[in-house]
Scaffold this motif. Structure first.
Motif, PDB file in Angstrom:
ATOM      1  N   ILE A 143     -18.682 -18.045  -0.616  1.00 51.88           N
ATOM      2  CA  ILE A 143     -19.255 -17.517   0.623  1.00 51.88           C
ATOM      3  C   ILE A 143     -19.321 -15.994   0.558  1.00 51.88           C
ATOM      4  O   ILE A 143     -20.363 -15.383   0.760  1.00 51.88           O
ATOM      5  N   LEU A 144     -18.184 -15.385   0.262  1.00 45.85           N
ATOM      6  CA  LEU A 144     -18.124 -13.936   0.148  1.00 45.85           C
ATOM      7  C   LEU A 144     -16.828 -13.545  -0.545  1.00 45.85           C
ATOM      8  O   LEU A 144     -15.902 -14.346  -0.678  1.00 45.85           O
ATOM      9  N   VAL A 145     -16.779 -12.292  -0.962  1.00 46.87           N
ATOM     10  CA  VAL A 145     -15.575 -11.702  -1.539  1.00 46.87           C
ATOM     11  C   VAL A 145     -15.197 -10.500  -0.691  1.00 46.87           C
ATOM     12  O   VAL A 145     -16.056  -9.672  -0.367  1.00 46.87           O
ATOM     13  N   ALA A 146     -13.932 -10.422  -0.301  1.00 46.99           N
ATOM     14  CA  ALA A 146     -13.453  -9.289   0.502  1.00 46.99           C
ATOM     15  C   ALA A 146     -12.326  -8.584  -0.246  1.00 46.99           C
ATOM     16  O   ALA A 146     -11.383  -9.223  -0.701  1.00 46.99           O
ATOM     17  N   VAL A 147     -12.465  -7.281  -0.373  1.00 47.39           N
ATOM     18  CA  VAL A 147     -11.436  -6.459  -1.007  1.00 47.39           C
ATOM     19  C   VAL A 147     -10.969  -5.435   0.018  1.00 47.39           C
ATOM     20  O   VAL A 147     -11.791  -4.714   0.591  1.00 47.39           O
ATOM     21  N   SER A 148      -9.659  -5.396   0.267  1.00 46.26           N
ATOM     22  CA  SER A 148      -9.113  -4.474   1.265  1.00 46.26           C
ATOM     23  C   SER A 148      -8.004  -3.643   0.655  1.00 46.26           C
ATOM     24  O   SER A 148      -7.157  -4.160  -0.080  1.00 46.26           O
ATOM     25  N   TRP A 149      -8.034  -2.356   0.996  1.00 44.00           N
ATOM     26  CA  TRP A 149      -6.974  -1.443   0.582  1.00 44.00           C
ATOM     27  C   TRP A 149      -6.157  -1.100   1.829  1.00 44.00           C
ATOM     28  O   TRP A 149      -6.633  -0.408   2.733  1.00 44.00           O
ATOM     29  N   HIS A 150      -4.916  -1.587   1.893  1.00 45.22           N
ATOM     30  CA  HIS A 150      -4.057  -1.388   3.055  1.00 45.22           C
ATOM     31  C   HIS A 150      -3.132  -0.194   2.822  1.00 45.22           C
ATOM     32  O   HIS A 150      -2.524  -0.077   1.750  1.00 45.22           O
ATOM     33  N   ARG A 151      -3.016   0.651   3.820  1.00 44.84           N
ATOM     34  CA  ARG A 151      -2.070   1.768   3.731  1.00 44.84           C
ATOM     35  C   ARG A 151      -0.671   1.248   3.444  1.00 44.84           C
ATOM     36  O   ARG A 151      -0.149   0.400   4.158  1.00 44.84           O
ATOM     37  N   GLY A 152      -0.056   1.774   2.398  1.00 47.87           N
ATOM     38  CA  GLY A 152       1.256   1.272   2.003  1.00 47.87           C
ATOM     39  C   GLY A 152       2.346   1.519   3.026  1.00 47.87           C
ATOM     40  O   GLY A 152       3.334   0.782   3.078  1.00 47.87           O
ATOM     41  N   ASP A 153       2.176   2.550   3.874  1.00 47.52           N
ATOM     42  CA  ASP A 153       3.218   2.872   4.849  1.00 47.52           C
ATOM     43  C   ASP A 153       3.056   2.090   6.143  1.00 47.52           C
ATOM     44  O   ASP A 153       3.919   2.178   7.021  1.00 47.52           O
ATOM     45  N   LEU A 154       1.965   1.312   6.268  1.00 49.28           N
ATOM     46  CA  LEU A 154       1.716   0.637   7.536  1.00 49.28           C
ATOM     47  C   LEU A 154       1.570  -0.872   7.409  1.00 49.28           C
ATOM     48  O   LEU A 154       1.307  -1.536   8.407  1.00 49.28           O
ATOM     49  N   PHE A 155       1.718  -1.414   6.222  1.00 49.60           N
ATOM     50  CA  PHE A 155       1.386  -2.829   6.066  1.00 49.60           C
ATOM     51  C   PHE A 155       2.382  -3.525   5.156  1.00 49.60           C
ATOM     52  O   PHE A 155       2.851  -2.965   4.172  1.00 49.60           O
ATOM     53  N   VAL A 201      -5.040   9.605   4.798  1.00 50.62           N
ATOM     54  CA  VAL A 201      -3.866   9.918   3.986  1.00 50.62           C
ATOM     55  C   VAL A 201      -4.308  10.744   2.779  1.00 50.62           C
ATOM     56  O   VAL A 201      -5.497  10.982   2.561  1.00 50.62           O
ATOM     57  N   LYS A 202      -3.339  11.158   1.978  1.00 55.97           N
ATOM     58  CA  LYS A 202      -3.634  11.965   0.808  1.00 55.97           C
ATOM     59  C   LYS A 202      -4.132  11.101  -0.349  1.00 55.97           C
ATOM     60  O   LYS A 202      -3.742   9.949  -0.492  1.00 55.97           O
ATOM     61  N   LYS A 203      -5.004  11.678  -1.159  1.00 53.70           N
ATOM     62  CA  LYS A 203      -5.471  11.009  -2.366  1.00 53.70           C
ATOM     63  C   LYS A 203      -4.269  10.645  -3.234  1.00 53.70           C
ATOM     64  O   LYS A 203      -3.335  11.441  -3.397  1.00 53.70           O
ATOM     65  N   GLY A 204      -4.264   9.437  -3.765  1.00 54.09           N
ATOM     66  CA  GLY A 204      -3.158   8.991  -4.596  1.00 54.09           C
ATOM     67  C   GLY A 204      -2.053   8.293  -3.828  1.00 54.09           C
ATOM     68  O   GLY A 204      -1.085   7.825  -4.429  1.00 54.09           O
ATOM     69  N   SER A 205      -2.190   8.213  -2.497  1.00 53.80           N
ATOM     70  CA  SER A 205      -1.174   7.515  -1.695  1.00 53.80           C
ATOM     71  C   SER A 205      -1.134   6.033  -2.087  1.00 53.80           C
ATOM     72  O   SER A 205      -2.151   5.444  -2.468  1.00 53.80           O
ATOM     73  N   PRO A 206       0.037   5.405  -1.984  1.00 55.09           N
ATOM     74  CA  PRO A 206       0.145   3.995  -2.366  1.00 55.09           C
ATOM     75  C   PRO A 206      -0.569   3.088  -1.377  1.00 55.09           C
ATOM     76  O   PRO A 206      -0.637   3.368  -0.183  1.00 55.09           O
ATOM     77  N   SER A 207      -1.104   1.993  -1.896  1.00 50.32           N
ATOM     78  CA  SER A 207      -1.751   1.004  -1.042  1.00 50.32           C
ATOM     79  C   SER A 207      -1.546  -0.385  -1.627  1.00 50.32           C
ATOM     80  O   SER A 207      -1.248  -0.543  -2.817  1.00 50.32           O
ATOM     81  N   LEU A 208      -1.725  -1.378  -0.770  1.00 45.49           N
ATOM     82  CA  LEU A 208      -1.718  -2.771  -1.201  1.00 45.49           C
ATOM     83  C   LEU A 208      -3.167  -3.238  -1.235  1.00 45.49           C
ATOM     84  O   LEU A 208      -3.846  -3.262  -0.206  1.00 45.49           O
ATOM     85  N   ARG A 209      -3.634  -3.583  -2.412  1.00 43.72           N
ATOM     86  CA  ARG A 209      -5.025  -4.037  -2.566  1.00 43.72           C
ATOM     87  C   ARG A 209      -5.047  -5.559  -2.515  1.00 43.72           C
ATOM     88  O   ARG A 209      -4.405  -6.231  -3.322  1.00 43.72           O
ATOM     89  N   ALA A 210      -5.776  -6.094  -1.543  1.00 41.34           N
ATOM     90  CA  ALA A 210      -5.904  -7.540  -1.377  1.00 41.34           C
ATOM     91  C   ALA A 210      -7.311  -7.954  -1.769  1.00 41.34           C
ATOM     92  O   ALA A 210      -8.290  -7.436  -1.231  1.00 41.34           O
ATOM     93  N   HIS A 211      -7.411  -8.870  -2.714  1.00 44.81           N
ATOM     94  CA  HIS A 211      -8.711  -9.376  -3.174  1.00 44.81           C
ATOM     95  C   HIS A 211      -8.799 -10.846  -2.794  1.00 44.81           C
ATOM     96  O   HIS A 211      -7.966 -11.658  -3.217  1.00 44.81           O
ATOM     97  N   ARG A 212      -9.794 -11.204  -1.974  1.00 46.00           N
ATOM     98  CA  ARG A 212      -9.918 -12.590  -1.512  1.00 46.00           C
ATOM     99  C   ARG A 212     -11.336 -13.093  -1.763  1.00 46.00           C
ATOM    100  O   ARG A 212     -12.305 -12.415  -1.425  1.00 46.00           O
ATOM    101  N   ALA A 213     -11.420 -14.287  -2.318  1.00 41.19           N
ATOM    102  CA  ALA A 213     -12.696 -14.964  -2.496  1.00 41.19           C
ATOM    103  C   ALA A 213     -12.692 -16.209  -1.616  1.00 41.19           C
ATOM    104  O   ALA A 213     -11.789 -17.039  -1.695  1.00 41.19           O
ATOM    105  N   TYR A 214     -13.696 -16.324  -0.750  1.00 44.39           N
ATOM    106  CA  TYR A 214     -13.789 -17.416   0.219  1.00 44.39           C
ATOM    107  C   TYR A 214     -14.833 -18.432  -0.259  1.00 44.39           C
ATOM    108  O   TYR A 214     -15.969 -18.056  -0.570  1.00 44.39           O
ATOM    109  N   TYR A 215     -14.452 -19.706  -0.274  1.00 46.66           N
ATOM    110  CA  TYR A 215     -15.337 -20.778  -0.717  1.00 46.66           C
ATOM    111  C   TYR A 215     -15.488 -21.822   0.395  1.00 46.66           C
ATOM    112  O   TYR A 215     -14.550 -22.064   1.167  1.00 46.66           O
ATOM    113  N   ASP A 216     -16.663 -22.464   0.445  1.00 50.91           N
ATOM    114  CA  ASP A 216     -16.835 -23.541   1.416  1.00 50.91           C
ATOM    115  C   ASP A 216     -16.267 -24.837   0.845  1.00 50.91           C
ATOM    116  O   ASP A 216     -15.726 -24.868  -0.272  1.00 50.91           O
TER     117      ASP A 216
END
Length: 245
Positions: A222-234, A201-216
């Motif tokens: 355990i780990l940290v996962a950061v995901s940038w989801h395309r705003g038009d698909l999610f 997609v084009k630079k500056g396109s909207p996205s949903l940023r999900a920040h998750r920290a997983y604990y036992d």
């Protein structure tokens, strides 16, 4: 572990969606009236209405009182929906898509990273970077994911730094049976140039940023996962329940 049963309205919505996508109900046609669907599917009117509401939210039908349900699209504008009610639901989302690794690297923790990863400045953390895709559409990424591990044992470190074995280590770490909690936050952000290129997609396109920290279960990160989801698909939806229900 008992497998959670899919709600009846969701099952009906999925079946109707598949029928529309298969063009059993072409664009411009009407779905059967609610009363007829109740008889055909042996479901209550409330259940049918909930199923139709999901189709309407997905942009597949248009509903007007007295006019029935008109099919207006056979490709939903929202392709990736995450419905979360538990840790198991969230892990199921991961199994329904596929993560393709782009790179793995070791990085020295600065002040910000040490705070995020619960480690000391200068400690060696590991980053996995990849794109997530639906299994049915392996060439169309819908999210860019950064997975960060705190300092690891020598054996796990070697496996995480090998792009051929890193995913296996990650999946082993994210065992729903041993997870204690997941802390997650969401925010709307514009994609930078690198993320936009990876997602097509084009630079500056909207996205949903999900920040998750997983604990036992002992409360250890355990780990940290950061995901940038395309705003038009999610989109993400949650179900809130009373305790004990």
């Amino acid at each position: 572990m008992n497998q959670k049963k899919i709600p009846r309205y969701r099952e009906i919505a999925d079946n109707l969606t598949n029928a529309i996508l298969a063009k059993e109900y072409p664009i411009g046609s009407q779905l059967p009236p609610e009363a007829e669907l109740c008889d055909q599917l042996d479901a209550s009117r409330h259940t049918i209405r909930e199923a139709l509401r999901i189709l309407e939210q997905a942009g597949l039908i248009s509903r007007r009182q007295g006019s029935g349900s008109l099919v207006i699209a056979n490709t939903p504008p929202v392709r990736y929906r995450q419905t979360v009610d538990s840790i198991e639901d969230l892990m199921q989302y991961g199994s329904q898509s596929r993560l393709r690794l782009l790179s793995v690297r070791e990085m020295q923790a600065d002040a910000a990273l040490s705070d995020l990863m619960h480690c000391r400045e200068g400690d060696a953390c590991i980053e996995l970077l990849g794109v997530r895709m639906e299994r049915e559409e392996p060439f169309r990424p819908f999210a860019l994911s950064q997975v960060l591990f705190p300092p690891q044992s020598a054996r796990r470190r070697a496996k995480l730094l090998d792009i051929d074995t890193a995913l296996g280590v990650m999946l082993t770490a994210l065992d729903a049976r041993t997870l204690g909690r997941i802390e997650q936050t969401f925010e709307a952000v514009a994609l930078d140039g690198h993320a936009a290129t990876q997602l097509g997609v084009k630079k500056g396109s909207p996205s949903l940023r999900a920040h998750r920290a997983y604990y036992d279960r002992a409360g250890k990160l355990i780990l940290v996962a950061v995901s940038w989801h395309r705003g038009d698909l999610f989109r993400i939806s949650t179900i809130l329940k009373h305790e004990g229900s």
